[in-house]
Scaffold this motif. Structure first.
Motif, PDB file in Angstrom:
ATOM      1  N   TYR A  30      -6.106 -26.556  -7.023  1.00 49.69           N
ATOM      2  CA  TYR A  30      -6.220 -25.092  -7.070  1.00 49.69           C
ATOM      3  C   TYR A  30      -5.976 -24.589  -8.493  1.00 49.69           C
ATOM      4  CZ  TYR A  30      -5.292 -20.160  -6.169  1.00 49.69           C
ATOM      5  OH  TYR A  30      -5.327 -18.787  -6.205  1.00 49.69           O
ATOM      6  N   GLU A  31      -4.942 -25.117  -9.151  1.00 49.03           N
ATOM      7  CA  GLU A  31      -4.631 -24.672 -10.506  1.00 49.03           C
ATOM      8  C   GLU A  31      -5.773 -24.974 -11.477  1.00 49.03           C
ATOM      9  OE1 GLU A  31      -1.868 -26.014 -14.268  1.00 49.03           O
ATOM     10  OE2 GLU A  31      -0.996 -26.219 -12.257  1.00 49.03           O
ATOM     11  N   ILE A  32      -6.297 -26.199 -11.409  1.00 43.10           N
ATOM     12  CA  ILE A  32      -7.316 -26.612 -12.376  1.00 43.10           C
ATOM     13  C   ILE A  32      -8.614 -25.839 -12.178  1.00 43.10           C
ATOM     14  CG2 ILE A  32      -8.729 -28.546 -13.130  1.00 43.10           C
ATOM     15  CD1 ILE A  32      -5.702 -28.459 -13.975  1.00 43.10           C
ATOM     16  N   ILE A  33      -9.044 -25.689 -10.928  1.00 40.20           N
ATOM     17  CA  ILE A  33     -10.277 -24.939 -10.670  1.00 40.20           C
ATOM     18  C   ILE A  33     -10.104 -23.479 -11.078  1.00 40.20           C
ATOM     19  CG2 ILE A  33     -11.906 -24.201  -8.905  1.00 40.20           C
ATOM     20  CD1 ILE A  33     -12.101 -27.148  -9.663  1.00 40.20           C
ATOM     21  N   SER A  34      -8.911 -22.921 -10.842  1.00 43.64           N
ATOM     22  CA  SER A  34      -8.661 -21.539 -11.249  1.00 43.64           C
ATOM     23  C   SER A  34      -8.760 -21.392 -12.759  1.00 43.64           C
ATOM     24  CB  SER A  34      -7.266 -21.105 -10.779  1.00 43.64           C
ATOM     25  OG  SER A  34      -7.175 -21.115  -9.373  1.00 43.64           O
ATOM     26  N   ARG A  35      -8.166 -22.320 -13.486  1.00 45.41           N
ATOM     27  CA  ARG A  35      -8.212 -22.244 -14.948  1.00 45.41           C
ATOM     28  C   ARG A  35      -9.643 -22.398 -15.455  1.00 45.41           C
ATOM     29  NH1 ARG A  35      -3.561 -26.469 -16.472  1.00 45.41           N
ATOM     30  NH2 ARG A  35      -4.511 -26.288 -18.546  1.00 45.41           N
ATOM     31  N   ARG A  36     -10.385 -23.312 -14.852  1.00 51.94           N
ATOM     32  CA  ARG A  36     -11.782 -23.510 -15.290  1.00 51.94           C
ATOM     33  C   ARG A  36     -12.628 -22.270 -15.004  1.00 51.94           C
ATOM     34  NH1 ARG A  36     -15.943 -22.908 -16.976  1.00 51.94           N
ATOM     35  NH2 ARG A  36     -17.823 -24.204 -16.792  1.00 51.94           N
ATOM     36  N   ARG A  74     -11.860 -19.246 -17.320  1.00 50.04           N
ATOM     37  CA  ARG A  74     -12.499 -19.394 -18.624  1.00 50.04           C
ATOM     38  C   ARG A  74     -13.999 -19.167 -18.512  1.00 50.04           C
ATOM     39  NH1 ARG A  74     -11.476 -24.389 -19.465  1.00 50.04           N
ATOM     40  NH2 ARG A  74     -13.584 -25.210 -19.267  1.00 50.04           N
ATOM     41  N   GLY A  75     -14.591 -19.670 -17.424  1.00 51.45           N
ATOM     42  CA  GLY A  75     -16.025 -19.497 -17.242  1.00 51.45           C
ATOM     43  C   GLY A  75     -16.428 -18.046 -17.073  1.00 51.45           C
ATOM     44  N   LEU A  76     -15.610 -17.295 -16.361  1.00 48.08           N
ATOM     45  CA  LEU A  76     -15.907 -15.873 -16.182  1.00 48.08           C
ATOM     46  C   LEU A  76     -15.789 -15.118 -17.496  1.00 48.08           C
ATOM     47  CD1 LEU A  76     -14.048 -15.208 -12.807  1.00 48.08           C
ATOM     48  CD2 LEU A  76     -16.526 -15.256 -13.166  1.00 48.08           C
ATOM     49  N   GLU A  77     -14.793 -15.472 -18.304  1.00 46.93           N
ATOM     50  CA  GLU A  77     -14.606 -14.806 -19.596  1.00 46.93           C
ATOM     51  C   GLU A  77     -15.751 -15.114 -20.551  1.00 46.93           C
ATOM     52  OE1 GLU A  77     -10.870 -16.213 -20.929  1.00 46.93           O
ATOM     53  OE2 GLU A  77      -9.689 -15.034 -19.487  1.00 46.93           O
ATOM     54  N   PRO A 101     -20.990 -23.489 -14.017  1.00 46.03           N
ATOM     55  CA  PRO A 101     -21.970 -24.521 -13.658  1.00 46.03           C
ATOM     56  C   PRO A 101     -22.708 -24.157 -12.376  1.00 46.03           C
ATOM     57  CG  PRO A 101     -19.784 -25.214 -12.985  1.00 46.03           C
ATOM     58  CD  PRO A 101     -19.601 -23.891 -13.699  1.00 46.03           C
ATOM     59  N   ASP A 102     -23.700 -24.956 -12.039  1.00 41.48           N
ATOM     60  CA  ASP A 102     -24.415 -24.765 -10.780  1.00 41.48           C
ATOM     61  C   ASP A 102     -23.658 -25.380  -9.614  1.00 41.48           C
ATOM     62  OD1 ASP A 102     -26.735 -23.553 -12.035  1.00 41.48           O
ATOM     63  OD2 ASP A 102     -27.194 -25.552 -12.800  1.00 41.48           O
ATOM     64  N   ALA A 117     -10.616 -21.973  -2.237  1.00 43.47           N
ATOM     65  CA  ALA A 117      -9.637 -20.881  -2.285  1.00 43.47           C
ATOM     66  C   ALA A 117      -9.544 -20.288  -3.686  1.00 43.47           C
ATOM     67  CB  ALA A 117      -8.271 -21.402  -1.839  1.00 43.47           C
ATOM     68  N   ALA A 118      -9.572 -21.140  -4.697  1.00 44.21           N
ATOM     69  CA  ALA A 118      -9.546 -20.648  -6.077  1.00 44.21           C
ATOM     70  C   ALA A 118     -10.773 -19.792  -6.375  1.00 44.21           C
ATOM     71  CB  ALA A 118      -9.466 -21.825  -7.048  1.00 44.21           C
ATOM     72  N   MET A 119     -11.939 -20.214  -5.875  1.00 45.63           N
ATOM     73  CA  MET A 119     -13.160 -19.444  -6.094  1.00 45.63           C
ATOM     74  C   MET A 119     -13.073 -18.075  -5.410  1.00 45.63           C
ATOM     75  SD  MET A 119     -15.939 -22.531  -5.575  1.00 45.63           S
ATOM     76  CE  MET A 119     -17.354 -21.469  -5.804  1.00 45.63           C
ATOM     77  N   LYS A 120     -12.554 -18.053  -4.181  1.00 43.85           N
ATOM     78  CA  LYS A 120     -12.439 -16.786  -3.455  1.00 43.85           C
ATOM     79  C   LYS A 120     -11.459 -15.846  -4.149  1.00 43.85           C
ATOM     80  CE  LYS A 120     -12.088 -16.738   0.974  1.00 43.85           C
ATOM     81  NZ  LYS A 120     -11.603 -17.020   2.356  1.00 43.85           N
ATOM     82  N   ASP A 121     -10.311 -16.391  -4.578  1.00 48.04           N
ATOM     83  CA  ASP A 121      -9.300 -15.543  -5.212  1.00 48.04           C
ATOM     84  C   ASP A 121      -9.807 -14.916  -6.507  1.00 48.04           C
ATOM     85  OD1 ASP A 121      -7.647 -16.171  -3.153  1.00 48.04           O
ATOM     86  OD2 ASP A 121      -6.426 -17.625  -4.256  1.00 48.04           O
ATOM     87  N   LEU A 122     -10.704 -15.600  -7.193  1.00 46.47           N
ATOM     88  CA  LEU A 122     -11.240 -15.088  -8.455  1.00 46.47           C
ATOM     89  C   LEU A 122     -12.543 -14.315  -8.263  1.00 46.47           C
ATOM     90  CD1 LEU A 122     -10.528 -18.174 -10.751  1.00 46.47           C
ATOM     91  CD2 LEU A 122      -9.397 -15.950 -10.847  1.00 46.47           C
ATOM     92  N   GLY A 123     -13.036 -14.296  -7.026  1.00 43.72           N
ATOM     93  CA  GLY A 123     -14.270 -13.572  -6.753  1.00 43.72           C
ATOM     94  C   GLY A 123     -15.502 -14.240  -7.326  1.00 43.72           C
ATOM     95  N   VAL A 124     -15.481 -15.565  -7.448  1.00 43.42           N
ATOM     96  CA  VAL A 124     -16.620 -16.303  -7.998  1.00 43.42           C
ATOM     97  C   VAL A 124     -17.631 -16.564  -6.894  1.00 43.42           C
ATOM     98  CG1 VAL A 124     -17.363 -18.467  -9.056  1.00 43.42           C
ATOM     99  CG2 VAL A 124     -15.241 -17.369  -9.806  1.00 43.42           C
TER     100      VAL A 124
END
Length: 646
Positions: free
Chosen positions: A441-447, A450-453, A458-459, A475-482
């Motif tokens: 969760y931490e690593i995907i959130s950090r990635r 950065r990708g959103l900024e 990626p695809d 869960a990380a994708m949902k929390d960040l709205g990706v």
């Protein structure tokens, strides 16, 4: 056309300089240079019958044009080069730094020179040979030289500190100057022969070796005569494979290209001392500007990468503003005159045609490979039900060592090939204990943050693990709205085993977990799609384990020296730099330590490392490694994982 933009075009100066084209968002999309800025820029809007995509879309795409004036064409070339590297415009050809040119360096000012593999040319008085087209080509050359010319291969540090000869001395491939008094004049003969061999001076080298063989035979030194004979035969076979390209024995680089639509491939043929020395292909996509502009820009960037500048540069067509500026720039980089030519007949024209033929063949091969890769990616998209065509994929893995040294890795694949510029290594920041799900969760959130900024997502995300790890990533994708990014999990089956009778071991088929599907997808295990995914996952394992071992070693070194009172960051670095490793610091006597840190501190360091060893350890400062485990590595650690700082 926008009135403001038309007014800017009308007001363009006629001086030399660089122009920067920007889109409507202000993003730089192309950087070019010109001797006459007004004529060059206005030409894009007055071309007739030009069907290139960019030119036809220029009116709707272009938002602004900026210019920078300079004194002459050479300054324009330099500035264009710097701006392209800085802004990386989408419509310019872009060369990756320090990964293209492999050469050999021979510093003849040393008493016992050695050949070094380098990627940069420097004005340091040494001789450089190359470039070589691949690591395989340079390995073959080194193999021949090490076997028959017997130059040392060890580093200067090893040469100065070795006390016993190495294996190469034992098998007769090194005279052992590290421990034996080898006459410098004898060693110098081998160095001269190596230089002649690499320069392709066949006649002079072969005649010298034949003379030495006859002299050794006449003096009844038959073993030496036999060795020279074998050396002579190997060199003759090698030189026979080198095709003589020109009769004037000059160093030349020959450029050509093949283009289809927005895809272009440049090919550089290397000629050294009149002999073909190999070639390199440089493919690019999304290139819509005129051939002469792209060629001039590519040549400029090519020699800015630290490559050897030859006496002559042969081109297939005249650059946009002629060859004078390019000649002046290359002569400055080389330190002597360089000719840039567009030959129309003779041997040099034949070389350009040869380079063009190689460019076409390389283009065809890459197109076929790309078509095959696209077919594999298309099947992967269909079988996994992905929304996106998975042109850009990233794979993530978590790894730990006995629940400590928790790290993670990110490896990337673009169009089916490893994209190492996008590799990343992570240290877990929010956890003190092992928790693969929370770590993922931490690593995907950090990635993704950065990708959103950066507007860089990626695809497809490939998670190394089953439903738990996949759920954490989701869960990380949902929390960040990706949204709009596919994610799957790749794991080995624990329930079913397929017995491999030949290898007499059990293998677990790979399973792919997809969001919204209860059961995993099992692809054919030897299919190209499965191979692409598992290769990416295995690369993530390798990358992580390397980082993990490096982290463990650093922490062990740091703790062993930091526990000694008075040894801070400066003294620790001084000791490691002086002795080369922690083990050598440990093996050093007090007198040797005193040379680095003084007598008083030397006694303290020696006592700290040897005075109070751990009762349960025979060697208190043995560097940690994966072999130190007292129990099997966890499943995740066995899989390994890669890191790249983030």
């Amino acid at each position: 056309m926008d009135i403001r933009l038309q007014e800017k075009l009308d007001a363009l100066p006629t001086d030399p300089g660089v122009y920067l084209m920007k889109d409507r968002r202000g993003q730089i999309i192309y950087v070019g240079k010109a001797v006459n800025l007004r004529n060059r820029v206005r030409s894009y809007f007055t071309r007739t019958g030009d069907t290139r995509v960019f030119v036809s879309l220029l009116d709707s795409l272009l938002g602004d044009i900026e210019t920078v004036l300079v004194h002459n064409e050479k300054e324009a070339l330099l500035l264009e080069n710097e701006l392209i590297k800085k802004h990386k415009p989408r419509f310019n050809v872009l060369l990756k730094d320090d990964k293209q040119f492999i050469s050999l360096r021979l510093d003849r000012t040393q008493t016992y020179p050695r050949l070094e593999v380098v990627r940069k040319y420097e004005k340091d008085g040494a001789r450089y040979f190359g470039p070589y087209s691949s690591a395989g080509a340079i390995r073959e050359t080194l193999r021949l030289i090490n076997r028959f010319f017997r130059l040392r291969t060890c580093t200067d540090h090893v040469l100065a500190n070795r006390t016993r000869p190495c294996l190469l001395f034992q098998i007769g491939r090194c005279p052992g100057p590290c421990v034996y008094p080898v006459p410098p004049e004898d060693y110098r003969k081998s160095v001269d022969e190596v230089a002649m061999f690499l320069e392709g001076k066949a006649t002079e080298l072969i005649e010298g070796l034949r003379l030495r063989m006859k002299r050794a035979s006449a003096e009844l030194k038959f073993e030496e005569a036999a060795r020279v004979r074998d050396q002579l035969l190997a060199i003759e076979r090698s030189l026979e494979r080198q095709k003589v390209a020109t009769s004037d024995f000059k160093d030349q680089d020959v450029f050509a290209f093949h283009r289809e639509g927005d895809r272009i491939l440049f090919y550089v043929l290397h000629v050294r001392q009149g002999r073909l020395n190999g070639g390199q292909a440089f493919p690019f996509g999304n290139q819509e500007f005129p051939d002469e502009e792209l060629l001039a820009s590519f040549v400029n960037l090519y020699y800015d990468q630290g490559g050897f500048v030859p006496e002559e540069v042969l081109l297939p067509l005249e650059p946009g503003d002629g060859t004078d500026g390019l000649e002046a720039l290359l002569a400055e980089r080389k330190g002597e005159k360089v000719r840039v030519m567009v030959p129309r007949r003779g041997e040099k024209h034949d070389l350009v045609l040869m380079a063009a033929k190689n460019a076409e063949q390389s283009f065809i091969e890459r197109r076929r490979t790309k078509d095959e890769t696209d077919a594999v990616l298309s099947r992967l998209q269909s079988k996994l039900g992905l929304r996106n065509f998975p042109r850009r994929m990233e794979c993530f893995d978590i790894s730990h060592f006995q629940s400590s040294a928790i790290v993670a890795s990110q490896v990337a694949v673009t169009d089916g090939e490893a994209d190492k510029s996008r590799y990343r290594r992570y240290k877990i920041k929010t956890l003190e204990i092992q928790d693969d799900f929370a770590s993922m969760y931490e690593i995907i959130s950090r990635r993704l943050k950065r990708g959103l900024e950066e507007g860089d997502l990626p695809d497809l995300l490939v998670i190394d693990g089953g439903k738990g790890q996949l759920g954490s990533a989701h869960a990380a994708m949902k929390d960040l709205g990706v949204e709009g990014v596919d994610v799957v999990g790749l794991a080995k089956s624990r329930d079913q085993e397929v017995f491999d009778r030949d290898a007499e071991r059990a293998q677990s088929p790979e399973r792919i977990f997809v969001l919204g599907r209860k059961d995993p997808v099992v692809l054919t295990q030897n299919s190209a799609e499965m191979f692409m995914l598992t290769r990416m996952r295995d690369e993530a394992h390798r990358f992580a384990i390397t980082f993990q071992a490096q982290t463990l070693r650093k922490s062990r070194v740091r703790s062993a020296l930091e526990d000694i009172p008075g040894v801070g960051e400066v003294r620790r670095k001084l000791l490691l730099k002086h002795f080369g490793s922690l083990k050598r610091v440990s093996d050093a006597t007090i007198e040797q330590l005193a040379e680095a840190v003084g007598p008083a501190m030397a006694e303290r360091v020696h006592a700290g490392l040897h005075g109070h060893p751990d009762e349960d350890s025979e060697d208190p400062i043995r560097e940690a490694s994966l072999d130190d485990a007292t129990e099997p590595l966890s499943e995740k650690s066995q899989g390994g994982s890669p890191p790249d700082a983030a």
